[in-house]
Design a protein around this motif. Structure first.
Motif, PDB file in Angstrom:
ATOM      1  N   ALA A  13      29.654 -47.772  52.033  1.00 46.65           N
ATOM      2  CA  ALA A  13      28.524 -47.542  52.944  1.00 46.65           C
ATOM      3  C   ALA A  13      27.203 -47.513  52.186  1.00 46.65           C
ATOM      4  O   ALA A  13      26.183 -48.015  52.677  1.00 46.65           O
ATOM      5  CB  ALA A  13      28.720 -46.240  53.718  1.00 46.65           C
ATOM      6  N   VAL A  14      27.204 -46.947  50.978  1.00 50.95           N
ATOM      7  CA  VAL A  14      25.990 -46.923  50.164  1.00 50.95           C
ATOM      8  C   VAL A  14      25.607 -48.352  49.785  1.00 50.95           C
ATOM      9  O   VAL A  14      24.437 -48.735  49.856  1.00 50.95           O
ATOM     10  CB  VAL A  14      26.160 -46.028  48.921  1.00 50.95           C
ATOM     11  N   ARG A  15      26.588 -49.147  49.406  1.00 55.29           N
ATOM     12  CA  ARG A  15      26.294 -50.551  49.065  1.00 55.29           C
ATOM     13  C   ARG A  15      25.685 -51.267  50.272  1.00 55.29           C
ATOM     14  O   ARG A  15      24.691 -51.980  50.138  1.00 55.29           O
ATOM     15  CB  ARG A  15      27.556 -51.277  48.602  1.00 55.29           C
ATOM     16  N   THR A  16      26.251 -51.088  51.445  1.00 52.92           N
ATOM     17  CA  THR A  16      25.722 -51.712  52.661  1.00 52.92           C
ATOM     18  C   THR A  16      24.276 -51.273  52.899  1.00 52.92           C
ATOM     19  O   THR A  16      23.407 -52.096  53.208  1.00 52.92           O
ATOM     20  CB  THR A  16      26.606 -51.362  53.870  1.00 52.92           C
ATOM     21  N   THR A  39      21.132 -57.584  44.284  1.00 47.63           N
ATOM     22  CA  THR A  39      21.979 -56.569  44.920  1.00 47.63           C
ATOM     23  C   THR A  39      23.446 -56.742  44.541  1.00 47.63           C
ATOM     24  O   THR A  39      24.170 -55.753  44.409  1.00 47.63           O
ATOM     25  CB  THR A  39      21.815 -56.545  46.456  1.00 47.63           C
ATOM     26  N   ASN A  40      23.889 -57.976  44.355  1.00 48.83           N
ATOM     27  CA  ASN A  40      25.278 -58.188  43.935  1.00 48.83           C
ATOM     28  C   ASN A  40      25.532 -57.614  42.543  1.00 48.83           C
ATOM     29  O   ASN A  40      26.653 -57.189  42.248  1.00 48.83           O
ATOM     30  CB  ASN A  40      25.642 -59.672  43.968  1.00 48.83           C
ATOM     31  N   ASP A  41      24.519 -57.575  41.722  1.00 44.26           N
ATOM     32  CA  ASP A  41      24.661 -57.021  40.376  1.00 44.26           C
ATOM     33  C   ASP A  41      24.424 -55.507  40.383  1.00 44.26           C
ATOM     34  O   ASP A  41      25.306 -54.731  40.035  1.00 44.26           O
ATOM     35  CB  ASP A  41      23.677 -57.717  39.425  1.00 44.26           C
ATOM     36  N   TRP A  42      23.253 -55.088  40.790  1.00 41.68           N
ATOM     37  CA  TRP A  42      22.856 -53.683  40.707  1.00 41.68           C
ATOM     38  C   TRP A  42      23.588 -52.784  41.687  1.00 41.68           C
ATOM     39  O   TRP A  42      23.748 -51.601  41.440  1.00 41.68           O
ATOM     40  CB  TRP A  42      21.365 -53.538  40.960  1.00 41.68           C
ATOM     41  N   HIS A  43      23.984 -53.328  42.826  1.00 39.64           N
ATOM     42  CA  HIS A  43      24.558 -52.501  43.881  1.00 39.64           C
ATOM     43  C   HIS A  43      26.008 -52.840  44.172  1.00 39.64           C
ATOM     44  O   HIS A  43      26.499 -52.590  45.274  1.00 39.64           O
ATOM     45  CB  HIS A  43      23.698 -52.608  45.150  1.00 39.64           C
ATOM     46  N   SER A  44      26.683 -53.383  43.190  1.00 38.68           N
ATOM     47  CA  SER A  44      28.119 -53.631  43.340  1.00 38.68           C
ATOM     48  C   SER A  44      28.844 -52.285  43.386  1.00 38.68           C
ATOM     49  O   SER A  44      28.323 -51.259  42.930  1.00 38.68           O
ATOM     50  CB  SER A  44      28.643 -54.460  42.166  1.00 38.68           C
ATOM     51  N   ILE A  45      30.037 -52.293  43.918  1.00 37.00           N
ATOM     52  CA  ILE A  45      30.837 -51.066  43.955  1.00 37.00           C
ATOM     53  C   ILE A  45      31.076 -50.559  42.528  1.00 37.00           C
ATOM     54  O   ILE A  45      30.980 -49.355  42.270  1.00 37.00           O
ATOM     55  CB  ILE A  45      32.181 -51.291  44.695  1.00 37.00           C
TER      56      ILE A  45
END
Length: 163
Positions: A13-16, A39-45
């Motif tokens: 949910a945080v990633r979303t 976002t794919n890099d910094w906010h990956s799971i």
């Protein structure tokens, strides 16, 4: 919304939240493709999980029981008198309702030894600059580049003394 410590179950949910907020805020500045890459890099799971597990840090979410509407992440620097706010984001539909302020205050209270809080903010992000200025943050030095050579996002370094 109530603020609580984030857990492993919150990471999707945080990633979303981060992806949506970043696209809303930065697509006009950097373009959709570049924001997706960041976002794919910094906010990956995996990236979020590593923050969740970092010692001397605080990872918070604002939750109403159905939706995670905001998040904040900060960590103590090598100097315990300085806390560094790495992330504070609120879903666009929940902005201007006090959630960011509540998250910020909780972060400030999470580091009792800290005498100041520092953050970096994209210099083209006028709403964030207004938010931080309204909460006592001021420019504290030379601009920085977030994301190293890979992303090189221009950022202002802001700092706030804590009482």
């Amino acid at each position: 919304m109530f603020v609580r410590s984030a857990g492993e179950r919150d990471l999707a949910a945080v990633r979303t939240l981060l992806v949506e907020t970043w696209h809303t805020t930065y697509d006009a500045i950097y373009g959709h493709e570049r924001v997706t890459e960041i976002t794919n890099d910094w906010h990956s799971i995996a990236s979020l999980r590593s923050r969740l597990r970092r010692p001397r840090s605080e990872f918070l979410v604002a939750d109403d029981g159905a939706t995670i509407g905001g998040m904040a992440y900060a960590a103590e620097s090598t100097d315990p008198s300085l806390a560094v706010l790495h992330q504070l984001y609120v879903l666009p539909r929940f902005q201007r309702q006090g959630i960011g302020t509540t998250l910020l205050h909780e972060i400030e209270d999470s580091f009792p030894e800290a005498r100041r809080v520092r953050l970096e903010v994209e210099e083209a992000n006028a709403p964030a600059l207004r938010f931080y200025a309204a909460h006592g943050f001021r420019c504290s030095g030379e601009p920085a580049l977030c994301g190293g050579e890979t992303f090189a996002i221009p950022a202002l370094v802001l700092e706030k003394p804590l009482d």
